[in-house]
Design an enzyme around this catalytic site. Structure first.
Site, PDB file in Angstrom:
ATOM      1  N   LYS A 193       0.896  -1.248  -0.108  1.00 55.50           N
ATOM      2  CA  LYS A 193       0.066  -0.080  -0.106  1.00 55.50           C
ATOM      3  C   LYS A 193       0.758   1.212   0.095  1.00 55.50           C
ATOM      4  O   LYS A 193       0.689   2.030  -0.738  1.00 55.50           O
ATOM      5  CB  LYS A 193      -0.942   0.055   1.296  1.00 55.50           C
TER       6      LYS A 193
ATOM      7  N   ARG B 240      -9.981   0.546   8.825  1.00 53.07           N
ATOM      8  CA  ARG B 240      -9.470  -0.703   9.281  1.00 53.07           C
ATOM      9  C   ARG B 240     -10.653  -1.244   9.977  1.00 53.07           C
ATOM     10  O   ARG B 240     -10.270  -2.670  10.314  1.00 53.07           O
ATOM     11  CB  ARG B 240      -8.292  -0.787  10.223  1.00 53.07           C
TER      12      ARG B 240
ATOM     13  N   ARG C  85      11.996  -5.921   5.005  1.00 57.14           N
ATOM     14  CA  ARG C  85      11.469  -4.445   4.723  1.00 57.14           C
ATOM     15  C   ARG C  85      12.536  -3.698   5.716  1.00 57.14           C
ATOM     16  O   ARG C  85      12.882  -3.813   6.877  1.00 57.14           O
ATOM     17  CB  ARG C  85      10.157  -4.096   4.993  1.00 57.14           C
TER      18      ARG C  85
ATOM     19  N   ARG D 151      11.310  -1.631  11.150  1.00 52.84           N
ATOM     20  CA  ARG D 151      10.140  -1.283  11.990  1.00 52.84           C
ATOM     21  C   ARG D 151      10.090  -2.391  12.989  1.00 52.84           C
ATOM     22  O   ARG D 151      10.093  -3.584  12.941  1.00 52.84           O
ATOM     23  CB  ARG D 151       9.059  -1.258  11.352  1.00 52.84           C
TER      24      ARG D 151
ATOM     25  N   ARG E  99      -0.359  -9.058  13.102  1.00 54.72           N
ATOM     26  CA  ARG E  99      -1.204  -8.045  12.321  1.00 54.72           C
ATOM     27  C   ARG E  99      -1.795  -8.519  11.061  1.00 54.72           C
ATOM     28  O   ARG E  99      -3.014  -8.071  10.968  1.00 54.72           O
ATOM     29  CB  ARG E  99      -0.058  -7.161  11.693  1.00 54.72           C
TER      30      ARG E  99
HETATM   31  P1  AP5 Z   1       4.923  -1.672   1.684  1.00 56.43           P
HETATM   32  O1  AP5 Z   1       4.533  -0.753   0.581  1.00 56.43           O
HETATM   33  O2  AP5 Z   1       5.724  -0.945   3.049  1.00 56.43           O
HETATM   34  O3  AP5 Z   1       3.591  -2.457   2.295  1.00 56.43           O
HETATM   35  P2  AP5 Z   1       2.284  -1.726   3.320  1.00 56.43           P
HETATM   36  O4  AP5 Z   1       0.975  -2.559   2.617  1.00 56.43           O
HETATM   37  O5  AP5 Z   1       2.490  -0.332   3.076  1.00 56.43           O
HETATM   38  O6  AP5 Z   1       2.730  -2.479   4.489  1.00 56.43           O
HETATM   39  P3  AP5 Z   1       2.892  -1.935   6.061  1.00 56.43           P
HETATM   40  O7  AP5 Z   1       3.314  -2.922   7.072  1.00 56.43           O
HETATM   41  O8  AP5 Z   1       3.070  -0.562   6.306  1.00 56.43           O
HETATM   42  O9  AP5 Z   1       1.185  -1.959   6.241  1.00 56.43           O
HETATM   43  P4  AP5 Z   1       0.340  -2.010   7.922  1.00 56.43           P
HETATM   44  O10 AP5 Z   1      -0.970  -1.952   7.179  1.00 56.43           O
HETATM   45  O11 AP5 Z   1       0.715  -3.146   8.612  1.00 56.43           O
HETATM   46  O12 AP5 Z   1       1.126  -0.876   8.414  1.00 56.43           O
HETATM   47  P5  AP5 Z   1       0.638   0.645   8.802  1.00 56.43           P
HETATM   48  O13 AP5 Z   1       1.759   1.422   8.856  1.00 56.43           O
HETATM   49  O14 AP5 Z   1      -0.498   1.047   7.793  1.00 56.43           O
HETATM   50  O15 AP5 Z   1       5.604  -2.705   1.169  1.00 56.43           O
HETATM   51  C1  AP5 Z   1       6.099  -3.782   2.138  1.00 56.43           C
HETATM   52  C2  AP5 Z   1       7.244  -4.379   1.584  1.00 56.43           C
HETATM   53  O16 AP5 Z   1       7.208  -5.054   0.397  1.00 56.43           O
HETATM   54  C3  AP5 Z   1       8.588  -3.457   1.588  1.00 56.43           C
HETATM   55  O17 AP5 Z   1       9.903  -3.722   1.646  1.00 56.43           O
HETATM   56  C4  AP5 Z   1       8.718  -3.063  -0.257  1.00 56.43           C
HETATM   57  O18 AP5 Z   1       9.623  -2.687  -0.747  1.00 56.43           O
HETATM   58  C5  AP5 Z   1       7.790  -4.646  -0.620  1.00 56.43           C
HETATM   59  N1  AP5 Z   1       7.190  -4.346  -1.835  1.00 56.43           N
HETATM   60  C6  AP5 Z   1       6.123  -3.828  -2.007  1.00 56.43           C
HETATM   61  N2  AP5 Z   1       5.279  -3.978  -3.355  1.00 56.43           N
HETATM   62  C7  AP5 Z   1       6.200  -4.878  -3.823  1.00 56.43           C
HETATM   63  C8  AP5 Z   1       6.015  -5.699  -4.845  1.00 56.43           C
HETATM   64  N3  AP5 Z   1       5.143  -5.365  -6.062  1.00 56.43           N
HETATM   65  N4  AP5 Z   1       6.818  -6.640  -5.118  1.00 56.43           N
HETATM   66  C9  AP5 Z   1       7.898  -6.986  -4.424  1.00 56.43           C
HETATM   67  N5  AP5 Z   1       7.981  -6.353  -3.263  1.00 56.43           N
HETATM   68  C10 AP5 Z   1       7.279  -5.165  -2.941  1.00 56.43           C
HETATM   69  O19 AP5 Z   1      -0.024   0.451  10.225  1.00 56.43           O
HETATM   70  C11 AP5 Z   1       1.050   0.234  11.340  1.00 56.43           C
HETATM   71  C12 AP5 Z   1       0.120   0.112  12.757  1.00 56.43           C
HETATM   72  O20 AP5 Z   1      -0.383   1.403  13.021  1.00 56.43           O
HETATM   73  C13 AP5 Z   1      -0.985  -0.724  12.641  1.00 56.43           C
HETATM   74  O21 AP5 Z   1      -0.629  -2.168  13.088  1.00 56.43           O
HETATM   75  C14 AP5 Z   1      -1.751  -0.354  13.819  1.00 56.43           C
HETATM   76  O22 AP5 Z   1      -1.215  -0.310  14.957  1.00 56.43           O
HETATM   77  C15 AP5 Z   1      -1.670   1.227  13.721  1.00 56.43           C
HETATM   78  N6  AP5 Z   1      -2.663   1.879  12.694  1.00 56.43           N
HETATM   79  C16 AP5 Z   1      -2.488   2.275  11.390  1.00 56.43           C
HETATM   80  N7  AP5 Z   1      -3.639   2.799  10.996  1.00 56.43           N
HETATM   81  C17 AP5 Z   1      -4.638   2.412  11.696  1.00 56.43           C
HETATM   82  C18 AP5 Z   1      -6.131   2.621  11.701  1.00 56.43           C
HETATM   83  N8  AP5 Z   1      -6.843   3.049  10.788  1.00 56.43           N
HETATM   84  N9  AP5 Z   1      -6.727   2.122  12.700  1.00 56.43           N
HETATM   85  C19 AP5 Z   1      -6.081   1.459  13.814  1.00 56.43           C
HETATM   86  N10 AP5 Z   1      -4.573   1.414  13.958  1.00 56.43           N
HETATM   87  C20 AP5 Z   1      -4.057   1.774  12.806  1.00 56.43           C
HETATM   88 MG    MG Z   2       2.575   1.243   4.979  1.00 56.46          MG
END
Ligand code: AP5
Ligand code: MG
Length: 216
Positions: free
Chosen positions: A13, A88, A127, A160, A171
């Site tokens: 994402k 979410r 990552r 991270r 997660r």
């Molecule tokens: P990346 O693009 O970083 O993936 P992502 O989907 O953004 O993954 P996240 O881990 O950031 O998602 P998340 O939803 O758990 O975390 P968030 O920060 O939102 O890609 C991942 C890896 O793959 C990278 O190394 C990239 O280079 C590689 N990659 C990407 N595309 C690729 C491809 N096509 N081919 C190969 N490699 C690829 O949330 C973190 C925490 O915050 C949550 O756990 C929660 O505690 C809190 N939080 C955030 N939002 C909320 C909410 N709305 N409500 C409640 N808590 C929340």
């Molecule tokens: Mg992300």
């Protein structure tokens, strides 16, 4: 143009949101990034969120609702935005619906990026973020695992806290139990475009852009 990027942790994402934001000239709103910034600045929000995020659980809906309301009411969001990581929960989808009504937004595009849990665990364990420039990389695909391909810094990668295997698994559990049901909420409300997140980054972007163009 209002875009909601939806999908499990690690499907890409953030990667896609950054590219789309620069191609479409609309802001990337990542709730995860907002929370991580609050943690690094040790704000009241950051202090509340840290323990929850370190375990891979969800920050309460009322807090997240306030954050998203502020972000969408920001003048920078007036020509559109890319939401990454929100909603979410069903409760968050309700909050978003209400904000959209207030802002007169009727046609947000919902894009679901998919990948199997097993691949996600491999990806997220590898990552890293460059501490010098913020670039996100994956050690599985880097030629030189010590050097940032964006800024050239050496030994500047950080992992991270929630990218440890046990936390990644939690997660994913939270995603399947609590976040996936949000898709049903949108079934009759929004156009859904599903894209295979296991394809190369450029191909995922190409498919998303094509879908957006087709709906113009
Ligand atoms: P990346 O693009 O970083 O993936 P992502 O989907 O953004 O993954 P996240 O881990 O950031 O998602 P998340 O939803 O758990 O975390 P968030 O920060 O939102 O890609 C991942 C890896 O793959 C990278 O190394 C990239 O280079 C590689 N990659 C990407 N595309 C690729 C491809 N096509 N081919 C190969 N490699 C690829 O949330 C973190 C925490 O915050 C949550 O756990 C929660 O505690 C809190 N939080 C955030 N939002 C909320 C909410 N709305 N409500 C409640 N808590 C929340
Ligand atoms: Mg992300």
């Amino acid at each position: 143009m209002e875009i909601i990027l939806f999908g499990a942790p690690g499907v890409g994402k953030g990667t896609q949101a950054k590219i789309l934001s620069s191609k479409l000239h609309i802001p990337h709103i990542s709730t995860g990034d907002i929370l991580r910034t609050a943690i690094s600045k040790k704000t009241e929000l950051g202090l509340k969120a840290k323990a929850i995020m370190d375990l891979g659980n969800l920050v309460p809906d009322d807090i997240m609702g306030g954050i998203i309301k502020d972000a969408l009411n920001d003048p920078k969001s007036k020509n559109g935005f890319i939401l990454d990581g929100f909603p979410r929960t069903i409760e968050q989808a309700d909050i978003l619906d209400k904000i959209f009504k207030e802002l007169g937004i009727t046609k947000a595009q919902l894009i679901l990026i998919t990948a199997e849990d097993e691949l996600i665990i491999k990806r997220l364990s590898a990552r890293r973020a460059c501490n010098a420039c913020g670039n996100i990389v994956n050690l599985n695909y880097l030629k030189d695992s010590k050097k940032c391909p964006a800024c050239g810094s050496v030994d500047s990668f950080i992992k991270r806290k929630d990218d440890e295997v046990d936390i990644i698994k939690n997660r994913l559990k939270v995603f399947h139990q609590t976040t996936e049901p949000v898709l049903k909420y949108y079934e009759n409300k929004s156009d859904l475009f599903v894209v295979d997140g296991t394809l190369p980054v450029d191909e995922v972007t190409r498919r998303i852009i094509n879908s957006i163009e087709a709906k113009k």
